[in-house]
Motif scaffolding. Structure first.
Motif, PDB file in Angstrom:
ATOM      1  N   GLU A  94     -86.289 -25.431  13.891  1.00 15.91           N
ATOM      2  CA  GLU A  94     -87.693 -25.657  14.227  1.00 15.91           C
ATOM      3  C   GLU A  94     -88.572 -25.741  12.988  1.00 15.91           C
ATOM      4  OE1 GLU A  94     -88.642 -23.604  18.421  1.00 15.91           O
ATOM      5  OE2 GLU A  94     -88.345 -22.179  16.795  1.00 15.91           O
ATOM      6  N   LYS A  95     -88.213 -24.964  11.972  1.00 12.99           N
ATOM      7  CA  LYS A  95     -89.103 -24.887  10.821  1.00 12.99           C
ATOM      8  C   LYS A  95     -88.306 -24.600   9.554  1.00 12.99           C
ATOM      9  CE  LYS A  95     -92.857 -22.612  11.531  1.00 12.99           C
ATOM     10  NZ  LYS A  95     -93.796 -21.470  11.721  1.00 12.99           N
TER      11      LYS A  95
ATOM     12  N   GLU B  84     -89.064 -23.548   5.600  1.00 13.69           N
ATOM     13  CA  GLU B  84     -90.118 -23.085   4.701  1.00 13.69           C
ATOM     14  C   GLU B  84     -89.547 -22.752   3.328  1.00 13.69           C
ATOM     15  OE1 GLU B  84     -93.218 -20.683   7.366  1.00 13.69           O
ATOM     16  OE2 GLU B  84     -91.196 -19.890   7.519  1.00 13.69           O
TER      17      GLU B  84
ATOM     18  N   SER C 130     -90.248 -29.651  12.958  1.00 17.01           N
ATOM     19  CA  SER C 130     -91.552 -29.358  12.370  1.00 17.01           C
ATOM     20  C   SER C 130     -91.491 -29.574  10.872  1.00 17.01           C
ATOM     21  CB  SER C 130     -91.958 -27.906  12.668  1.00 17.01           C
ATOM     22  OG  SER C 130     -91.027 -27.027  12.118  1.00 17.01           O
TER      23      SER C 130
ATOM     24  N   HIS D 268     -93.034 -25.920   5.367  1.00 20.11           N
ATOM     25  CA  HIS D 268     -94.215 -25.209   4.920  1.00 20.11           C
ATOM     26  C   HIS D 268     -93.842 -24.308   3.753  1.00 20.11           C
ATOM     27  CE1 HIS D 268     -96.506 -26.404   8.520  1.00 20.11           C
ATOM     28  NE2 HIS D 268     -95.359 -26.241   9.161  1.00 20.11           N
TER      29      HIS D 268
END
Length: 290
Positions: A200-201, A203, A280, A283
């Motif tokens: 999902e993410k 980082e 996503s 980040h």
């Protein structure tokens, strides 16, 4: 002068656990609500379960079992060991009213355990209590009064998925793994291919001096220390992969600053994109070491 009957010990307000062995009846006196706690592994102290470390032939009449009968039936006269055997396999004696209350409570716990772990396969939505009860009825499930709710729920879940294929699935869990950036390729491959997970993410983490470390910035060895870049991946996977992921973090990459954290135990209302691709943007965040 009245004499107290020999071999008797009177107890009140007890939960009796009974076992028949070698043609004889044996009973132990326990605190109410403690027997299931012992069987579920919640309670581990025997003296918290037993009102007395005594084996009876009849608790209500306070008749204590004879040593020779214990030896014949259990092969030992060790009371603690015998009590454990009776606790494990004996039948809890309860009144009709107590049984009704217990069965109602146990049924609700089983339904809730299943509702927390299964979702509708097509939508990923959580199950309602009615949906769980209907599924249990469809597979012919019956509550066992002497078995823990969680154990029965897990077995019922297997039967539901087997007998009602395509209707319900195990809810996924959301997990976050953080590791040095140079391990990204191998860990990313493991998560996607071996765990069939959906990332999902992604980082990027950078180290940051704590206030305690900042006080030593004049120390060249600290001030000039290289800053290590970390990567953090948040992903959804089947709960059955958690143990393998934990092994990856603690065994395979032991000492390499790899950590695993459960973010959400049961993910509901989420659908997985095809191919397990990243859903996503990447980040940045700061990773602070203490």
């Amino acid at each position: 002068m009245l004499k107290q009957p020999v071999g008797q010990k009177r107890l009140t307000n007890v939960a009796v656990v009974r076992m028949k062995k070698s043609g004889m009846r044996f009973e132990i006196a326990c605190y109410k609500n403690k027997v299931l706690n012992w069987r579920e592994g919640i309670e581990k102290e025997l003296n918290e379960v037993l009102q007395t470390e005594t084996v009876f032939t009849n608790v209500s009449k306070a008749v204590i079992a004879k040593s020779e009968d214990l030896q014949k039936a259990f092969g030992t006269v060790d009371l603690a060991e015998i009590c454990k055997m009776i606790l494990k396999d004996g039948a809890v004696q309860v009144s009709d009213k107590e049984r009704e209350v217990h069965m109602d409570s146990l049924s609700k716990d089983i339904v809730q355990n299943i509702a927390d772990r299964l979702v509708h396969t097509d939508t990923g939505r959580a199950l309602t209590q009615n949906a769980v009860e209907s599924a249990l009825k469809s597979i012919g499930f019956s509550v066992q009064p002497d078995q823990p709710a969680k154990k029965q729920a897990l077995k019922a879940m297997e039967d539901i998925q087997k007998k009602l294929p395509g209707s319900f699935s195990r809810a996924k869990m959301r997990v976050r793994m953080t590791f040095p950036d140079h391990l990204l390729e191998s860990i990313n491959k493991y998560i996607l291919e071996d765990c069939s997970a959906t990332i999902e993410k992604s980082e990027v983490a950078t180290t940051e001096l704590t206030s305690a470390q900042a006080e030593h910035e004049n120390d060249t060895s600290v001030a000039n220390a290289p800053k290590q870049t970390f990567r953090s991946l948040t992903f959804i996977c089947n709960p059955g992969h958690y143990r393998d992921l934990d092994r990856l973090a603690t065994k395979v990459h032991a000492g390499e600053s790899v950590s695993l954290h459960m973010v959400t135990q049961n993910v509901v209302g989420a659908t997985q994109p095809a191919g397990g691709q990243v859903t996503s943007r990447a980040h940045s965040f700061h990773l602070v070491f203490f």
